[in-house]
Scaffold this motif. Structure first.
Motif, PDB file in Angstrom:
ATOM      1  N   ALA A   1       0.880  -1.081  -0.035  1.00 25.00           N
ATOM      2  CA  ALA A   1       0.040  -0.121   0.025  1.00 25.00           C
ATOM      3  C   ALA A   1       0.786   1.328   0.047  1.00 25.00           C
ATOM      4  O   ALA A   1       2.055   1.292   0.550  1.00 25.00           O
ATOM      5  CB  ALA A   1      -0.893  -0.072   1.200  1.00 25.00           C
ATOM      6  N   VAL A   2       0.497   2.328  -0.828  1.00 28.79           N
ATOM      7  CA  VAL A   2       1.062   3.453  -0.822  1.00 28.79           C
ATOM      8  C   VAL A   2       0.456   4.628  -0.869  1.00 28.79           C
ATOM      9  O   VAL A   2      -0.561   4.524  -1.709  1.00 28.79           O
ATOM     10  CB  VAL A   2       2.004   3.459  -2.099  1.00 28.79           C
ATOM     11  N   ARG A   3       0.461   5.524   0.107  1.00 28.14           N
ATOM     12  CA  ARG A   3      -0.456   6.794   0.257  1.00 28.14           C
ATOM     13  C   ARG A   3      -0.111   7.811  -1.041  1.00 28.14           C
ATOM     14  O   ARG A   3       1.185   7.957  -1.189  1.00 28.14           O
ATOM     15  CB  ARG A   3      -0.300   7.663   1.604  1.00 28.14           C
ATOM     16  N   VAL A   4      -1.167   8.112  -1.537  1.00 25.24           N
ATOM     17  CA  VAL A   4      -0.966   9.098  -2.882  1.00 25.24           C
ATOM     18  C   VAL A   4      -0.817  10.467  -2.242  1.00 25.24           C
ATOM     19  O   VAL A   4      -1.421  10.706  -1.337  1.00 25.24           O
ATOM     20  CB  VAL A   4      -2.206   8.933  -3.638  1.00 25.24           C
ATOM     21  N   GLU A   5       0.126  11.053  -2.868  1.00 19.29           N
ATOM     22  CA  GLU A   5       0.498  12.599  -2.254  1.00 19.29           C
ATOM     23  C   GLU A   5       0.463  13.405  -3.415  1.00 19.29           C
ATOM     24  O   GLU A   5       0.633  14.583  -3.181  1.00 19.29           O
ATOM     25  CB  GLU A   5       1.626  12.436  -1.302  1.00 19.29           C
ATOM     26  N   ASP A   6       0.558  12.805  -4.486  1.00 19.04           N
ATOM     27  CA  ASP A   6       0.585  13.660  -5.877  1.00 19.04           C
ATOM     28  C   ASP A   6      -0.820  14.578  -6.030  1.00 19.04           C
ATOM     29  O   ASP A   6      -1.800  13.782  -5.973  1.00 19.04           O
ATOM     30  CB  ASP A   6       0.939  12.882  -7.098  1.00 19.04           C
ATOM     31  N   ASP A   7      -0.888  15.772  -6.125  1.00 15.75           N
ATOM     32  CA  ASP A   7      -1.955  16.689  -6.164  1.00 15.75           C
ATOM     33  C   ASP A   7      -2.752  16.146  -7.226  1.00 15.75           C
ATOM     34  O   ASP A   7      -4.244  16.197  -7.260  1.00 15.75           O
ATOM     35  CB  ASP A   7      -1.885  18.061  -5.909  1.00 15.75           C
ATOM     36  N   ASP A   8      -2.257  16.124  -8.461  1.00 18.12           N
ATOM     37  CA  ASP A   8      -3.225  15.683  -9.822  1.00 18.12           C
ATOM     38  C   ASP A   8      -3.575  14.610  -9.542  1.00 18.12           C
ATOM     39  O   ASP A   8      -4.848  14.315  -9.934  1.00 18.12           O
ATOM     40  CB  ASP A   8      -2.246  15.768 -10.813  1.00 18.12           C
ATOM     41  N   GLU A   9      -3.038  13.643  -9.038  1.00 19.89           N
ATOM     42  CA  GLU A   9      -3.531  11.944  -9.011  1.00 19.89           C
ATOM     43  C   GLU A   9      -4.570  11.990  -7.957  1.00 19.89           C
ATOM     44  O   GLU A   9      -5.748  11.291  -8.184  1.00 19.89           O
ATOM     45  CB  GLU A   9      -2.429  11.311  -8.399  1.00 19.89           C
ATOM     46  N   ILE A  10      -4.569  12.885  -6.893  1.00 14.58           N
ATOM     47  CA  ILE A  10      -5.609  13.192  -5.967  1.00 14.58           C
ATOM     48  C   ILE A  10      -6.866  13.482  -6.646  1.00 14.58           C
ATOM     49  O   ILE A  10      -7.904  12.938  -6.278  1.00 14.58           O
ATOM     50  CB  ILE A  10      -5.158  13.765  -4.736  1.00 14.58           C
ATOM     51  N   VAL A  11      -6.711  14.723  -7.151  1.00 17.53           N
ATOM     52  CA  VAL A  11      -7.942  15.313  -8.033  1.00 17.53           C
ATOM     53  C   VAL A  11      -8.654  14.437  -8.967  1.00 17.53           C
ATOM     54  O   VAL A  11      -9.852  14.268  -8.959  1.00 17.53           O
ATOM     55  CB  VAL A  11      -7.384  16.608  -8.865  1.00 17.53           C
ATOM     56  N   GLU A  12      -7.819  13.625  -9.778  1.00 13.65           N
ATOM     57  CA  GLU A  12      -8.463  12.697 -10.671  1.00 13.65           C
ATOM     58  C   GLU A  12      -9.171  11.441  -9.876  1.00 13.65           C
ATOM     59  O   GLU A  12     -10.223  11.075 -10.163  1.00 13.65           O
ATOM     60  CB  GLU A  12      -6.951  11.998 -11.438  1.00 13.65           C
ATOM     61  N   PHE A  13      -8.450  10.906  -8.714  1.00 14.01           N
ATOM     62  CA  PHE A  13      -9.010  10.027  -7.969  1.00 14.01           C
ATOM     63  C   PHE A  13     -10.483  10.384  -7.454  1.00 14.01           C
ATOM     64  O   PHE A  13     -11.426   9.758  -7.335  1.00 14.01           O
ATOM     65  CB  PHE A  13      -8.104   9.279  -6.780  1.00 14.01           C
ATOM     66  N   ALA A  14     -10.516  11.755  -6.736  1.00 12.92           N
ATOM     67  CA  ALA A  14     -11.717  12.352  -6.356  1.00 12.92           C
ATOM     68  C   ALA A  14     -12.617  12.464  -7.047  1.00 12.92           C
ATOM     69  O   ALA A  14     -14.033  12.201  -6.919  1.00 12.92           O
ATOM     70  CB  ALA A  14     -11.321  13.657  -5.546  1.00 12.92           C
ATOM     71  N   GLY A  15     -12.458  12.802  -8.371  1.00  9.34           N
ATOM     72  CA  GLY A  15     -13.372  13.119  -9.350  1.00  9.34           C
ATOM     73  C   GLY A  15     -14.186  11.748  -9.625  1.00  9.34           C
ATOM     74  O   GLY A  15     -15.268  11.490  -9.530  1.00  9.34           O
ATOM     75  N   ARG A  16     -13.415  10.539  -9.904  1.00 13.12           N
ATOM     76  CA  ARG A  16     -13.835   9.393  -9.990  1.00 13.12           C
ATOM     77  C   ARG A  16     -14.409   8.746  -8.972  1.00 13.12           C
ATOM     78  O   ARG A  16     -15.525   8.042  -9.295  1.00 13.12           O
ATOM     79  CB  ARG A  16     -12.689   8.386 -10.407  1.00 13.12           C
ATOM     80  N   TRP A  17     -14.112   9.006  -7.699  1.00 15.00           N
ATOM     81  CA  TRP A  17     -14.729   8.425  -6.466  1.00 15.00           C
ATOM     82  C   TRP A  17     -15.960   9.056  -6.532  1.00 15.00           C
ATOM     83  O   TRP A  17     -16.975   8.641  -6.058  1.00 15.00           O
ATOM     84  CB  TRP A  17     -13.812   8.758  -5.317  1.00 15.00           C
ATOM     85  N   ALA A  18     -16.099  10.445  -6.568  1.00 16.79           N
ATOM     86  CA  ALA A  18     -17.326  11.235  -6.325  1.00 16.79           C
ATOM     87  C   ALA A  18     -18.397  10.790  -7.275  1.00 16.79           C
ATOM     88  O   ALA A  18     -19.686  10.909  -7.428  1.00 16.79           O
ATOM     89  CB  ALA A  18     -17.089  12.574  -6.123  1.00 16.79           C
ATOM     90  N   SER A  19     -17.933  10.483  -8.593  1.00 19.86           N
ATOM     91  CA  SER A  19     -18.804  10.245  -9.850  1.00 19.86           C
ATOM     92  C   SER A  19     -19.661   9.030  -9.731  1.00 19.86           C
ATOM     93  O   SER A  19     -20.593   8.703 -10.556  1.00 19.86           O
ATOM     94  CB  SER A  19     -18.294  10.357 -11.037  1.00 19.86           C
ATOM     95  N   ARG A  20     -19.125   7.850  -8.962  1.00 19.08           N
ATOM     96  CA  ARG A  20     -19.692   6.652  -8.752  1.00 19.08           C
ATOM     97  C   ARG A  20     -20.817   6.708  -7.898  1.00 19.08           C
ATOM     98  O   ARG A  20     -20.925   7.181  -6.496  1.00 19.08           O
ATOM     99  CB  ARG A  20     -18.771   5.654  -8.152  1.00 19.08           C
ATOM    100  N   SER A  21     -21.979   6.274  -8.422  1.00 25.44           N
ATOM    101  CA  SER A  21     -23.239   6.339  -7.663  1.00 25.44           C
ATOM    102  C   SER A  21     -23.289   5.819  -6.234  1.00 25.44           C
ATOM    103  O   SER A  21     -23.899   6.136  -5.413  1.00 25.44           O
ATOM    104  CB  SER A  21     -24.351   5.845  -8.367  1.00 25.44           C
ATOM    105  N   VAL A  22     -22.472   4.746  -6.258  1.00 24.29           N
ATOM    106  CA  VAL A  22     -22.344   3.793  -4.851  1.00 24.29           C
ATOM    107  C   VAL A  22     -21.499   4.710  -3.575  1.00 24.29           C
ATOM    108  O   VAL A  22     -21.787   4.510  -2.597  1.00 24.29           O
ATOM    109  CB  VAL A  22     -21.584   2.451  -5.163  1.00 24.29           C
ATOM    110  N   PHE A  23     -20.805   5.599  -4.140  1.00 23.97           N
ATOM    111  CA  PHE A  23     -20.204   6.517  -3.264  1.00 23.97           C
ATOM    112  C   PHE A  23     -20.841   7.825  -2.718  1.00 23.97           C
ATOM    113  O   PHE A  23     -20.549   8.457  -2.146  1.00 23.97           O
ATOM    114  CB  PHE A  23     -18.989   6.850  -3.718  1.00 23.97           C
ATOM    115  N   GLN A  24     -21.935   8.103  -3.457  1.00 24.16           N
ATOM    116  CA  GLN A  24     -22.644   9.645  -3.587  1.00 24.16           C
ATOM    117  C   GLN A  24     -23.530   9.576  -2.088  1.00 24.16           C
ATOM    118  O   GLN A  24     -24.139   8.262  -1.958  1.00 24.16           O
ATOM    119  CB  GLN A  24     -23.499   9.933  -4.672  1.00 24.16           C
TER     120      GLN A  24
END
Length: 132
Positions: free
Chosen positions: A109-132
């Motif tokens: 396991a590796v904690r993501v610290e790259d801002d661009d990668e976090i933003v991309e992940f957050a967008g995908r995470w929030a767009s999935r209906s199961v996570f809303q």
């Protein structure tokens, strides 16, 4: 139902739950069981999001159910700024095992610290209906 029958039903239910090798719904579990297979260099699961089981602390296995997002050939779970047990375990030892469907994969396991990668992940995470 008679009092004895109720007590017996509760005891049997507890024994069944403690016999599980992995986590049960919202309860943590121990060592995951199943076939251990080679971890892919690039993840290509059928679904880009869903649920998996994560095992931490190899010396005293602790497992939980987590939601995941698959992105750019990688596998992501959301830890945020939490201090849950599984996050603390990973901070002490990043070696984990992941059960996807019936297969178990060893990983680090590796904690993501790259801002661009976090933003991309957050967008995908929030767009999935199961996570809303």
């Amino acid at each position: 139902m008679k009092p004895f029958s109720r007590v017996l039903a509760v005891v049997v239910s507890c024994l069944v739950l403690t016999a599980c090798d992995g986590p049960f719904i919202f309860m943590s579990g121990g060592k995951l069981s199943g076939p251990v297979v080679e971890t892919p260099a690039v993840w290509q699961l059928e679904e880009d999001y869903g649920f998996i089981q994560l095992e931490t602390r190899p010396d005293e296995p602790y497992s939980v159910n987590l939601a995941y997002v698959q992105m750019n050939g990688r596998f992501y779970v959301y830890a945020g700024d939490t201090r849950t047990e599984w996050v603390a375990h990973i901070e002490s030892n990043p070696m984990v095992r992941v059960r996807v469907e019936d297969n178990i994969y060893a990983a680090e396991a590796v904690r993501v610290e790259d801002d661009d990668e976090i933003v991309e992940f957050a967008g995908r995470w929030a767009s999935r209906s199961v996570f809303q």
